[in-house]
Write a protein that holds these residues in place. Structure first.
Motif, short mmCIF file in Angstrom:
data_model
loop_
_atom_site.label_atom_id
_atom_site.label_comp_id
_atom_site.label_asym_id
_atom_site.label_seq_id
_atom_site.Cartn_x
_atom_site.Cartn_y
_atom_site.Cartn_z
N TRP A 36 6.66 22.51 2.22
CA TRP A 36 5.97 23.52 3.04
C TRP A 36 5.70 23.03 4.45
CZ3 TRP A 36 6.38 28.18 1.40
CH2 TRP A 36 6.47 28.44 0.03
N ILE A 37 5.75 21.75 4.68
CA ILE A 37 5.60 21.23 6.05
C ILE A 37 6.79 21.68 6.89
CG2 ILE A 37 5.49 19.16 7.49
CD1 ILE A 37 4.06 17.75 5.21
N VAL A 45 8.82 24.17 6.23
CA VAL A 45 8.79 25.63 6.31
C VAL A 45 7.79 26.08 7.37
CG1 VAL A 45 8.23 27.75 5.05
CG2 VAL A 45 9.51 25.94 3.91
N SER A 46 6.62 25.45 7.40
CA SER A 46 5.58 25.83 8.37
C SER A 46 6.04 25.57 9.80
CB SER A 46 4.29 25.05 8.09
OG SER A 46 3.80 25.34 6.80
N ILE A 47 6.70 24.43 10.03
CA ILE A 47 7.19 24.13 11.37
C ILE A 47 8.25 25.14 11.79
CG2 ILE A 47 8.39 22.43 12.81
CD1 ILE A 47 7.11 20.24 11.12
N TYR A 48 9.10 25.52 10.84
CA TYR A 48 10.13 26.53 11.13
C TYR A 48 9.48 27.82 11.63
CZ TYR A 48 13.20 30.49 10.05
OH TYR A 48 13.90 31.66 10.12
N PHE A 49 8.50 28.32 10.89
CA PHE A 49 7.87 29.58 11.28
C PHE A 49 7.09 29.44 12.58
CE2 PHE A 49 8.56 30.81 6.79
CZ PHE A 49 9.13 32.06 7.01
N PHE A 98 9.51 20.06 17.13
CA PHE A 98 10.91 19.74 16.84
C PHE A 98 11.05 18.32 16.30
CE2 PHE A 98 12.25 23.38 19.53
CZ PHE A 98 13.23 23.89 18.70
N VAL A 99 10.38 17.37 16.94
CA VAL A 99 10.45 15.98 16.47
C VAL A 99 9.86 15.87 15.07
CG1 VAL A 99 9.61 13.64 16.88
CG2 VAL A 99 10.42 15.01 18.81
N GLY A 100 8.77 16.57 14.83
CA GLY A 100 8.16 16.56 13.51
C GLY A 100 9.08 17.13 12.45
N LEU A 101 9.78 18.22 12.78
CA LEU A 101 10.71 18.82 11.83
C LEU A 101 11.86 17.87 11.54
CD1 LEU A 101 11.76 21.21 10.17
CD2 LEU A 101 12.84 22.10 12.26
N LEU A 102 12.42 17.26 12.58
CA LEU A 102 13.53 16.32 12.39
C LEU A 102 13.10 15.12 11.55
CD1 LEU A 102 14.96 16.44 16.02
CD2 LEU A 102 16.12 17.27 13.96
N TYR A 103 11.90 14.60 11.83
CA TYR A 103 11.38 13.47 11.05
C TYR A 103 11.20 13.87 9.59
CZ TYR A 103 8.13 9.87 9.42
OH TYR A 103 7.53 8.87 8.70
N LEU A 112 12.83 16.18 7.97
CA LEU A 112 14.15 16.37 7.36
C LEU A 112 14.79 15.04 6.99
CD1 LEU A 112 15.56 19.27 9.57
CD2 LEU A 112 14.70 19.42 7.23
N VAL A 113 14.56 14.01 7.81
CA VAL A 113 15.07 12.68 7.46
C VAL A 113 14.42 12.18 6.18
CG1 VAL A 113 15.13 10.26 8.18
CG2 VAL A 113 15.70 12.05 9.83
N ILE A 114 13.11 12.37 6.08
CA ILE A 114 12.40 11.97 4.86
C ILE A 114 12.97 12.72 3.65
CG2 ILE A 114 10.17 12.09 3.65
CD1 ILE A 114 8.81 11.62 6.33
N MET A 115 13.19 14.01 3.82
CA MET A 115 13.73 14.83 2.73
C MET A 115 15.13 14.36 2.35
SD MET A 115 12.39 18.49 4.20
CE MET A 115 13.43 19.49 3.12
#
Length: 424
Positions: A13-14, A16-20, A337-342, A344-347
């Motif tokens: 959900w992190i 997903v939340s950043i996406y929205f 954006f940086v938070g989303l990329l980070y 996604l790397v974790i995922m």
């Protein structure tokens, strides 16, 4: 039902939340980019871009729902079929597509049109993940490199033929995934040297690029051979190649469309044509710089209001943000954006199957490339190449393709427990 509940609980959900958050902030900025104080149309008005974008956001929600209720194995099992479908669409685009500004990028019926080049990114990501998922697939070996590069180059070449240089450039981002999966580092050293020599050949590089090119060549020599005679041969071949390359670069550049030649030259000399080719970048930098620390306020941007920056709702949407919300607003969006990329790397790193991990790194690579190049373009650090800011720029094909790209991975990640069960 119990399995479905477990998968819902495993949704990240992190991400997903950043996406929205990015989609909503982007929507408000699209409205700001087209806002006219003399008319004052509602943000929901379907006659302006913000209203149309809201429709695309709504349809993106439908796509998200379909992806999240589908079996995650659907995308894996049909990955090569999806890839082939979009290759066919790319082949058909120059013949049945609509021409805009000398480019044939979209196909469809009536007002409903999509850009196959945008969707081909996630199709290529799926195909690469499928081809490379076997444990025996080793990117340190030439035959496997050729297979991976072939999957990558097919859509890239078809997109170049449209011609859409900006979208084709995005495919270089997949090399980040290749590096994670074992591609030898000398490919990146060679690529770095190639860029340095290109800039030198164009006569627009400074001493930084000269040093970088020399360092790159030295490192290549170290990797190419351990014996003295091997390094002498390698040095001779590289020297010959550089000479041929420098003499041929003018010919290659001369074959580019005039607007692309001008964009390259304006990048390194913004004063070359400030009222013509250099207008977009110059006005974009003025808009961002005039925002100061906290910006001029929402809907108060003068550069935005008086349309000084063309295409401000699409490729140059970031300058709207910079002018109206300033450095702090830009920092917030960049941090998202940086938070989303980070995230996604974790995922990607926690995946149980190689297919999902590879696809995850493809998602990271594509989003990172778009994010970096778009912002660099708006502040004059990269030529104007028509690359949208993910989830932010106006456009149905752009929003849908990035949404599908991201949520396929989010769905796969939510099903990783099931994947582990299949492996067992």
């Amino acid at each position: 039902m119990r399995e479905a509940d477990i998968q819902i609980n495993r949704v990240d959900w992190i991400a997903v939340s950043i996406y929205f958050a990015l989609v909503i902030i982007g929507w408000f900025n699209i409205y700001a980019a087209v806002y006219d104080s003399q008319v004052e149309k509602s943000i929901f008005d379907l006659s302006i871009n913000s209203g149309i974008q809201l429709v695309w956001i709504g349809t993106a929600l439908v796509l998200i729902t379909i992806i999240m209720v589908a079996d995650s194995r659907f995308f894996e099992n049909l990955s090569l079929v999806i890839y082939l479908v979009f290759l066919v669409l790319l082949v058909l685009t120059p013949f049945v597509g609509k021409e805009v500004n000398g480019q044939i990028l979209s196909i469809g019926f009536g007002n409903f049109r999509i850009q196959p080049g945008e969707f081909a990114k996630f199709a290529t990501a799926l195909a690469l993940a499928k081809v490379m998922e076997r444990p025996t697939f080793d990117l340190s070996k030439k035959n496997y490199q050729l297979i991976a590069f072939g999957v990558l180059l097919l859509p890239m070449v078809l997109i170049i033929l449209q011609p859409d240089t900006g979208t084709a450039m995005v495919y270089f981002a997949f090399f980040l995934m290749f590096y994670r999966e074992g591609l030898p580092s000398y490919y990146f050293i060679f690529g770095f040297g190639f860029v340095a020599v290109t800039l030198l050949a164009l006569g627009v590089a400074n001493n930084l690029f000269l040093v970088a090119g020399i360092v790159g060549i030295v490192l290549i020599l170290i990797f190419l051979g351990k014996r003295t005679w091997q390094r002498i041969v390698a040095f001779s071949l590289i020297g010959l190649g550089v000479i041929v390359y420098i003499y041929s670069i003018d010919f290659v550049v001369s074959k580019l469309p005039p607007h692309q030649q001008n964009r390259i030259m304006v990048l390194f000399n913004p004063n070359l044509d400030p009222l013509g080719v250099g207008w977009n970048v110059t006005q974009s930098k003025i808009a961002i710089g005039s925002g100061g620390l906290f910006g001029k306020g929402y809907l108060e941007g003068t550069q935005t209001k008086f349309d000084f920056v063309p295409e401000q709702h699409t490729d140059f949407i970031f300058c709207t943000l910079g002018e109206e919300f300033g450095w702090m607003g830009s920092l917030v969006v960049i941090s998202l954006f940086v938070g989303l990329l980070y995230r996604l790397v974790i995922m990607a790193e926690r995946q149980k199957t190689r297919f999902t991990r590879i696809y995850g790194y493809c998602v990271v690579s594509i989003l990172l490339f778009h994010f970096m190049i778009n912002i660099a373009m708006t502040i004059g650090l990269f030529p104007v190449v028509g690359i949208p800011l993910p989830f932010f720029s106006y456009g149905g094909s752009s929003l849908w393709s990035f949404t599908v790209l991201l949520f396929i991975f989010i769905k796969m990640d939510s099903s990783r427990a099931t994947q582990l069960g299949r492996l067992g």
